[in-house]
Scaffold this active site. Structure first.
Site, PDB file in Angstrom:
ATOM      1  N   ASN A  42       0.846  -1.187   0.000  1.00 49.09           N
ATOM      2  CA  ASN A  42       0.000   0.000   0.000  1.00 49.09           C
ATOM      3  C   ASN A  42       0.883   1.240   0.000  1.00 49.09           C
ATOM      4  OD1 ASN A  42       0.620  -0.786   2.709  1.00 49.09           O
ATOM      5  ND2 ASN A  42      -1.032   0.466   3.507  1.00 49.09           N
ATOM      6  N   ILE A  43       0.397   2.269  -0.690  1.00 49.72           N
ATOM      7  CA  ILE A  43       1.145   3.519  -0.842  1.00 49.72           C
ATOM      8  C   ILE A  43       0.191   4.660  -0.505  1.00 49.72           C
ATOM      9  CG2 ILE A  43       2.471   4.968  -2.429  1.00 49.72           C
ATOM     10  CD1 ILE A  43       2.826   2.340  -4.158  1.00 49.72           C
ATOM     11  N   GLU A  44       0.368   5.238   0.700  1.00 47.52           N
ATOM     12  CA  GLU A  44      -0.540   6.294   1.144  1.00 47.52           C
ATOM     13  C   GLU A  44      -0.097   7.662   0.622  1.00 47.52           C
ATOM     14  OE1 GLU A  44      -2.182   4.114   5.185  1.00 47.52           O
ATOM     15  OE2 GLU A  44      -0.859   5.851   5.412  1.00 47.52           O
ATOM     16  N   CYS A  53      -3.921   0.644  -2.728  1.00 48.01           N
ATOM     17  CA  CYS A  53      -3.778  -0.575  -1.933  1.00 48.01           C
ATOM     18  C   CYS A  53      -2.693  -1.498  -2.509  1.00 48.01           C
ATOM     19  CB  CYS A  53      -5.089  -1.345  -1.919  1.00 48.01           C
ATOM     20  SG  CYS A  53      -6.478  -0.480  -1.184  1.00 48.01           S
ATOM     21  N   GLU A  55      -2.943  -4.690  -3.146  1.00 46.17           N
ATOM     22  CA  GLU A  55      -3.471  -5.595  -4.174  1.00 46.17           C
ATOM     23  C   GLU A  55      -3.502  -4.911  -5.533  1.00 46.17           C
ATOM     24  OE1 GLU A  55      -4.714  -4.753  -1.207  1.00 46.17           O
ATOM     25  OE2 GLU A  55      -6.148  -6.246  -0.478  1.00 46.17           O
ATOM     26  N   CYS A  90     -10.090  -4.734   0.225  1.00 50.45           N
ATOM     27  CA  CYS A  90     -11.217  -3.799   0.253  1.00 50.45           C
ATOM     28  C   CYS A  90     -12.096  -4.020  -0.981  1.00 50.45           C
ATOM     29  CB  CYS A  90     -10.709  -2.354   0.311  1.00 50.45           C
ATOM     30  SG  CYS A  90     -10.118  -1.705  -1.266  1.00 50.45           S
ATOM     31  N   CYS A  93     -10.520  -3.158  -4.456  1.00 50.04           N
ATOM     32  CA  CYS A  93      -9.585  -4.177  -4.943  1.00 50.04           C
ATOM     33  C   CYS A  93     -10.322  -5.425  -5.412  1.00 50.04           C
ATOM     34  CB  CYS A  93      -8.578  -4.531  -3.847  1.00 50.04           C
ATOM     35  SG  CYS A  93      -7.379  -3.213  -3.574  1.00 50.04           S
TER      36      CYS A  93
HETATM   37 ZN   LIG Z   1      -7.936  -2.251  -1.621  1.00 44.68          ZN
END
Ligand SMILES: [Zn+2]
Length: 139
Positions: A42-44, A53, A55, A90, A93
């Site tokens: 994940n890359i915020e 996300c 995935e 989520c 995804c």
């Molecule tokens: Zn996701």
């Protein structure tokens, strides 16, 4: 590649997560039909909505390399130092997976100690897919 090996790659990918805001780090390892594995984390983002996300990072890496058929994805995540026993994808995804995968696509959840295998159909029942646009989807 077996489920434990794929999960192990997801656990490694999680170490690269960029999650300074939530602290919730996720890793994914996507096995393509070609046999190649694409990992993601994940890359915020400070603006929140550009966040991606793990995935989808894995899927977008693979698709951008020309892959279109996939066998399985391992997903691991959690707020602690070690990944939690269960971290599920989520809804966004799940929909991205449905774009490229059938309902029997394997989703491997857990960490290096515990593994639970489900299918995309389990995670996204009565889904909307490209088949719907062609009138081919059956529940
Ligand atoms: Zn996701």
């Amino acid at each position: 590649m077996d489920e434990k090996s794929l999960m192990s790659l997801a656990v490694e990918a999680r170490k690269k997560a960029y999650a300074p805001y939530s602290g919730f780090r996720v890793g994914a390892a996507l096995l393509a039909a070609s046999g190649k594995v694409y990992t993601g984390c994940n890359i915020e983002n400070a603006a929140y909505t550009p966040t991606n996300c793990a995935e989808r990072t894995a899927f977008f890496k693979a698709v951008s390399e020309g892959e279109r058929e996939f066998v399985a994805i391992a997903v691991t995540g959690g707020a602690g130092e070690e990944p939690a026993p269960l971290c599920t994808p989520c809804g966004v995804c799940r929909q991205v997976m449905m774009e490229f995968c059938d309902r029997d696509f394997r989703v491997i959840l857990g960490n290096n100690e515990e593994i639970r295998c489900v299918t995309l159909g389990d995670l996204l029942p009565l889904s909307f897919s490209p088949k719907d646009l062609k009138g081919e989807n059956t529940p």
